[in-house]
Design a protein around this motif. Structure first.
Motif: not given
Length: 70
Positions: A2-5, A33, A35, A45, A47-49
């Motif tokens: 999972i990464f947050q961009y 998701k 955020d 912002t 969060t995703t794979d």
């Protein structure tokens, strides 16, 4: 994994934020998701794979200027 961009998008109003929500939603709510979407700072912002390039392409469909910050 999972990464947050964080992306910067040329948003000027709530309508722009809703457009971003719509295109990201089409990628699948189980995949992305949201955020935070802040119209004042123009930051989104997520969060995703998924790879960042997929998110960027989706956000470009809003027709707004968009760039990845992190």
């Amino acid at each position: 994994k999972i990464f947050q961009y964080v992306f910067e998008m040329g948003m000027t109003c709530g309508g722009c934020a809703n457009a971003a929500r719509r295109v990201l939603g089409k990628l699948g709510e189980d995949k992305v998701k949201i955020d935070d979407i802040n119209v004042e700072t123009k930051k989104i912002t997520v969060t995703t794979d998924l790879p960042a390039s997929d998110i960027l392409e989706a956000l470009k469909k809003t027709g707004k200027e968009i760039k990845q910050l992190q």
